[in-house]
Design a protein around this motif. Structure first.
Motif, short mmCIF file in Angstrom:
data_model
loop_
_atom_site.label_atom_id
_atom_site.label_comp_id
_atom_site.label_asym_id
_atom_site.label_seq_id
_atom_site.Cartn_x
_atom_site.Cartn_y
_atom_site.Cartn_z
N TYR A 137 8.91 -21.92 1.86
CA TYR A 137 10.08 -21.10 2.19
C TYR A 137 11.35 -21.88 1.83
O TYR A 137 11.38 -23.12 1.90
N GLN A 138 12.42 -21.18 1.50
CA GLN A 138 13.70 -21.82 1.16
C GLN A 138 14.84 -21.08 1.88
O GLN A 138 15.60 -20.31 1.29
N PRO A 139 14.93 -21.26 3.25
CA PRO A 139 16.02 -20.59 3.97
C PRO A 139 17.38 -21.15 3.52
O PRO A 139 17.49 -22.32 3.15
N LYS A 140 18.38 -20.29 3.58
CA LYS A 140 19.73 -20.70 3.18
C LYS A 140 20.26 -21.76 4.14
O LYS A 140 20.22 -21.59 5.35
N GLY A 141 20.70 -22.86 3.60
CA GLY A 141 21.25 -23.95 4.41
C GLY A 141 20.20 -24.98 4.76
O GLY A 141 20.51 -25.94 5.47
N TYR A 142 18.95 -24.81 4.31
CA TYR A 142 17.86 -25.75 4.60
C TYR A 142 17.20 -26.16 3.27
O TYR A 142 17.28 -25.47 2.26
N GLU A 143 16.59 -27.32 3.36
CA GLU A 143 15.78 -27.74 2.22
C GLU A 143 14.45 -26.94 2.23
O GLU A 143 14.18 -26.19 3.14
N SER A 144 13.62 -27.18 1.23
CA SER A 144 12.34 -26.45 1.10
C SER A 144 11.41 -26.76 2.27
O SER A 144 11.21 -27.93 2.61
N ILE A 145 10.88 -25.68 2.89
CA ILE A 145 9.96 -25.84 4.03
C ILE A 145 8.57 -25.35 3.59
O ILE A 145 8.40 -24.22 3.12
N GLU A 146 7.59 -26.23 3.74
CA GLU A 146 6.19 -25.86 3.40
C GLU A 146 5.41 -25.61 4.68
O GLU A 146 5.46 -26.43 5.62
N VAL A 147 4.74 -24.48 4.72
CA VAL A 147 3.97 -24.09 5.92
C VAL A 147 2.49 -23.94 5.53
O VAL A 147 2.16 -23.26 4.56
N LYS A 148 1.61 -24.58 6.30
CA LYS A 148 0.17 -24.50 6.07
C LYS A 148 -0.50 -23.91 7.31
O LYS A 148 -0.36 -24.45 8.41
N ILE A 149 -1.18 -22.77 7.12
CA ILE A 149 -1.90 -22.11 8.22
C ILE A 149 -3.40 -22.25 7.94
O ILE A 149 -3.88 -21.85 6.88
N THR A 150 -4.12 -22.81 8.89
CA THR A 150 -5.56 -23.09 8.70
C THR A 150 -6.37 -22.43 9.81
O THR A 150 -5.99 -22.51 10.99
N LYS A 151 -7.47 -21.81 9.41
CA LYS A 151 -8.42 -21.20 10.37
C LYS A 151 -9.74 -21.96 10.28
O LYS A 151 -10.32 -22.12 9.21
N ARG B 94 11.15 -32.36 4.74
CA ARG B 94 11.78 -33.67 4.44
C ARG B 94 10.78 -34.81 4.62
O ARG B 94 11.08 -35.85 5.21
N GLY B 95 9.53 -34.58 4.15
CA GLY B 95 8.53 -35.64 4.13
C GLY B 95 7.82 -35.85 5.44
O GLY B 95 7.00 -36.77 5.55
N LYS B 96 8.13 -35.04 6.46
CA LYS B 96 7.47 -35.17 7.76
C LYS B 96 6.62 -33.92 8.05
O LYS B 96 6.91 -32.83 7.58
N LYS B 97 5.60 -34.15 8.90
CA LYS B 97 4.72 -33.05 9.31
C LYS B 97 4.96 -32.74 10.79
O LYS B 97 4.99 -33.66 11.62
N TYR B 98 5.10 -31.46 11.06
CA TYR B 98 5.31 -31.03 12.45
C TYR B 98 4.17 -30.05 12.82
O TYR B 98 3.92 -29.07 12.13
N THR B 99 3.53 -30.35 13.93
CA THR B 99 2.42 -29.50 14.39
C THR B 99 2.33 -29.56 15.90
O THR B 99 3.18 -30.19 16.56
N ARG B 100 1.34 -28.90 16.48
CA ARG B 100 1.16 -28.87 17.92
C ARG B 100 -0.32 -29.08 18.25
O ARG B 100 -1.20 -28.80 17.42
N PRO B 101 -0.60 -29.56 19.46
CA PRO B 101 -2.01 -29.71 19.82
C PRO B 101 -2.66 -28.34 20.07
O PRO B 101 -1.95 -27.39 20.43
#
Length: 434
Positions: free
Chosen positions: A118-132, A91-98
């Motif tokens: 990802y598109q879980p049922k009952g949720y809007e589209s979730i984008e996940v970015k994994i970086t090494k 929903r236009g926000k970024k969530y991460t951790r230190p």
């Protein structure tokens, strides 16, 4: 010298080239290994995210959480792998951790990322970015490569120094060896210089000295042979010349002088022919090749005995025969028997000669005379060319000291063992084992 040094340097370069190829291969393999390990880290996190987001659909308690709490929980439960960053976009926000991923453009050498939606049922589209992040691995590879280049340069420098020092030491030793070989001939007194830098040069000098000694011995043997041969040929030539002069002066009208001269001339011509044949045989003996056939040893001996009986009609020869066949060269065997039996006749003091042919473990030919014999002192030298124990006695019986030299060459060629037993004034017994 430069060519040898350059060849040595070329060898070093080939070794370094092989080492470089091996090192680069090892470096590439190490880089690929690190890359695969980094991929495994991302795959581990990716599998967790797949599992975690699948729970969003059937865990009701998660639906009661706020977006911030939901993704905070997911981030806390996610595997904590060094230099791996997880970012959720919802929903236009970024969530991460230190620790947080630097907010700038990421180059492909230092960072590798995958992005999934990802598109879980009952949720809007979730984008996940994994970086090494690869920065540490890249630095490790660069440091390793730099160390290798430094080591290679040091090796090349050391090789260059070794090559120059080797070349200098080698040139000094080679110059000494060159002077050593140029200053000597067969009559020089040879001094060996101990070579501290290269012991092989001292060995080479010693080998060169030994070669000169052998050449000098062989040269002296050839000189002695030529001198002896010339001396032996002078005697019949002198006799021939004397009788020809006597024939020219008196033989034309004096039949007695004519007959005596013809007998002596014929005898000396025969002696000269025998000597020439022996000299020719010894001259070509090193190139002789045995032509072996199946022959009757008995027939060969009988033929030689018959010929010598005709030449020496007063000589009694007792022969015990045996029908034996062997593979050998009949011409060389006849020459061998002729020389041995003729020696027995010449030195036998007109006593009978015993010859026996028999077969035991080996085939044996025994030739025994009862004449002057050979002293213990002379026995080791009897095969030497022109060797004669008693010069006056040998002159009297027309011996040139070549018969046993011919025997020596033949027995070596036909692989025959010879044993000689002799006592002064008792005779000589020769045993041939074929």
């Amino acid at each position: 010298m430069k060519k040898i040094s350059n060849e040595l340097l070329k060898t070093y370069y080939w070794i370094m080239l092989l080492f470089t190829a091996f090192s680069i291969s090892a470096l590439v393999s190490f880089s690929i290994f690190l890359w695969r390990e980094n991929e495994k880290d991302i795959q581990t996190v990716e599998k967790f995210i797949d599992y975690e987001l699948s729970e969003f659909e059937y865990k009701e308690e998660l639906k009661n959480l706020s977006d911030e709490e939901l993704f905070k929980t997911a981030l806390e439960e996610a595997p904590k792998i060094q230099d791996v960053y997880i970012e959720f976009f919802y929903r236009g926000k970024k969530y991460t951790r230190p620790p947080y991923l630097p907010d700038r453009e990421h180059n492909f050498l230092d960072y590798y990322s995958i992005t999934k939606t990802y598109q879980p049922k009952g949720y809007e589209s979730i984008e996940v970015k994994i970086t090494k992040r690869f920065a540490k691995n890249r630095l490790l590879i660069l440091y390793t490569f730099g160390s290798f280049i430094f080591f290679l340069l040091v090796c090349l420098f050391i090789i260059s120094r070794i090559q120059k020092r080797f070349s200098k030491k080698f040139e000094n030793s080679l110059d000494k060896l060159k002077m050593f070989t140029q200053d000597y001939n067969l009559d020089s007194e040879i001094r060996i210089h101990n070579e501290e830098n290269f012991i092989e040069f001292s060995i080479l000098q010693k080998a060169f000295k030994n070669m000169l000694i052998r050449l000098k011995e062989q040269s002296q043997m050839q000189i002695d042979f030529v001198n002896n041969a010339s001396h032996e040929l002078k005697t019949p030539i002198f006799i021939l010349k004397g009788y020809v002069d006597m024939l020219n002066d008196w033989g034309k009208n004096d039949k007695e002088v004519l007959d005596e001269s013809l007998v002596i001339l014929k005898k000396e011509i025969q002696n000269m022919q025998d000597l020439t044949e022996k000299l020719l045989f010894l001259a070509k003996s090193k190139n002789l090749v045995a032509e072996k056939n199946n022959i009757s040893l008995d027939n060969a001996l009988k033929e030689v005995i018959d010929n010598l009986s005709f030449a020496y009609p007063k000589q009694k020869i007792n022969y015990i025969s045996s029908e034996i066949f062997i593979d050998s060269d009949i011409a060389l065997l006849k020459l061998l028997f002729k020389n041995l039996i003729e020696n027995a006749i010449k030195y036998g003091k007109d006593n009978p000669i015993n010859i026996e042919l028999k077969k035991e473990k080996k085939v044996k030919v025994i030739i025994e005379d009862f004449g002057v014999g050979i002293s213990e002192k002379a026995l080791p030298h009897i095969f030497e060319r022109f060797y004669r124990e008693d010069e006056a006695r040998n002159r009297e019986i027309k011996s040139y000291g070549l018969g046993l030299s011919i025997v020596k060459e033949i027995i070596a060629l036909l692989n025959i063992d010879i044993q000689i037993e002799s006592q002064i004034n008792k005779g000589t017994k020769i045993t041939l084992q074929l």
